[in-house]
Design a protein around this motif. Structure first.
Motif, PDB file in Angstrom:
ATOM      1  N   GLY A  52       0.815  -1.205   0.000  1.00  0.00           N
ATOM      2  CA  GLY A  52       0.000   0.000   0.000  1.00  0.00           C
ATOM      3  C   GLY A  52       0.850   1.257   0.000  1.00  0.00           C
ATOM      4  N   TYR A  53       2.010   1.217   0.671  1.00  0.00           N
ATOM      5  CA  TYR A  53       2.918   2.354   0.652  1.00  0.00           C
ATOM      6  C   TYR A  53       3.557   2.511  -0.724  1.00  0.00           C
ATOM      7  N   THR A  56       1.000   4.219  -2.685  1.00  0.00           N
ATOM      8  CA  THR A  56       0.941   5.632  -2.297  1.00  0.00           C
ATOM      9  C   THR A  56       2.038   6.437  -2.990  1.00  0.00           C
ATOM     10  N   ALA A  57       3.251   5.871  -3.060  1.00  0.00           N
ATOM     11  CA  ALA A  57       4.349   6.554  -3.742  1.00  0.00           C
ATOM     12  C   ALA A  57       4.022   6.763  -5.215  1.00  0.00           C
ATOM     13  N   TRP A  58       3.404   5.764  -5.835  1.00  0.00           N
ATOM     14  CA  TRP A  58       3.028   5.874  -7.252  1.00  0.00           C
ATOM     15  C   TRP A  58       1.980   6.975  -7.442  1.00  0.00           C
ATOM     16  N   ILE A  59       1.018   7.064  -6.520  1.00  0.00           N
ATOM     17  CA  ILE A  59      -0.008   8.106  -6.592  1.00  0.00           C
ATOM     18  C   ILE A  59       0.632   9.490  -6.452  1.00  0.00           C
ATOM     19  N   ILE A  60       1.591   9.622  -5.526  1.00  0.00           N
ATOM     20  CA  ILE A  60       2.279  10.896  -5.338  1.00  0.00           C
ATOM     21  C   ILE A  60       2.988  11.311  -6.626  1.00  0.00           C
ATOM     22  N   TYR A  68       8.921  10.300  -6.842  1.00  0.00           N
ATOM     23  CA  TYR A  68       8.577  10.235  -5.422  1.00  0.00           C
ATOM     24  C   TYR A  68       9.699  10.803  -4.555  1.00  0.00           C
ATOM     25  N   GLY A 115       8.595   4.221  -1.357  1.00  0.00           N
ATOM     26  CA  GLY A 115       7.464   4.151  -0.442  1.00  0.00           C
ATOM     27  C   GLY A 115       7.733   3.334   0.797  1.00  0.00           C
ATOM     28  N   CYS A 163      -3.277   6.639  11.323  1.00  0.00           N
ATOM     29  CA  CYS A 163      -2.855   6.708   9.921  1.00  0.00           C
ATOM     30  C   CYS A 163      -1.343   6.952   9.888  1.00  0.00           C
TER      31      CYS A 163
END
Length: 224
Positions: A52-53, A56-60, A68, A115, A163
């Motif tokens: 999931g992290y 998250t890095a890919w989304i950033i 990232y 991430g 979180c």
């Protein structure tokens, strides 16, 4: 989840065929991860997810239109003045080698995963990060509250999950904390409010007993 404050987060969180010593290409991991069936109905329960992290890095990267590592450096590390912290491949200056069963083990590939495993730091910079977080210099009040609020009940020393933080007790004292394990490395960051002090552990031996160290450090900090 057991009562240990230092869970090995990759132990059951990787996709089939994933190996921590040779994790492979980040995009390939995400492709395999996204092809798996849902573990549960969204919102019904909670599981720690290191992939999931990675997501998250890919989304950033998609949102910021930059890498990232560059985004994290410009938005977090540089403003905080964490001069000994970097993201991505191993820094040029000497770093601690990892050990397993008394023998040196080089596992640099895991640090290439944006991430979950690519942050290089020192205990001084981790303490600086915690102080900035507490002072409100890192996030908005709403985001900081979301990170430290109990969102899901857990068991034992981990009373609840926030979180990015676990909320619970360390050697019987209330604290928020998070651990991080790469192959042959362990880290642990905590803040017991009544001490107003940062507990930062960086270990280059995967057999180091984090809980035993905490049982020594917390009482010593209280006496100091």
């Amino acid at each position: 989840m057991n009562s240990s404050p230092s869970p090995r987060v990759w132990a059951t969180a990787g996709p089939p065929g994933f190996g921590t010593d040779r994790p492979g290409d980040p995009r390939d991991i995400l492709d395999r991860f996204s092809s798996l069936p849902l573990r549960c109905t969204p919102g019904s329960t909670w599981h720690y997810s290191s992939p999931g992290y990675l997501l998250t890095a890919w989304i950033i990267e998609r949102v910021s239109a930059q890498g990232y590592a560059d985004s994290l450096t410009e938005r977090v590390l540089r403003p905080l003045g964490t001069t000994s912290t970097c993201v991505g491949e191993a820094p040029s200056e000497p770093v601690a080698h990892g050990y397993r069963a008394g023998r040196r083990v080089d596992t640099a590939e895991f640090a290439a995963l944006p991430g979950p495993g690519d942050l290089w730091s020192t205990v001084d910079d981790l303490a600086l990060h915690t102080a900035a977080f507490n002072a409100g210099h890192l996030l908005t009040p709403r985001s900081r509250e979301a990170m430290t609020a109990p969102h899901v009940p857990l068991d034992g020393a981990m009373a609840a999950g926030g979180c990015g933080y676990f909320l619970g007790t360390l050697t019987g004292h209330a604290a928020r904390f998070h651990s991080g394990d790469n192959p042959v490395y362990q880290s642990f960051l905590a803040w017991p409010p009544h001490l107003d002090a940062t507990v930062a552990l960086l270990c280059n031996d995967e057999e180091t007993h984090i809980e035993a160290l905490l049982r020594q450090l917390i009482p010593a900090a209280m006496q100091g």
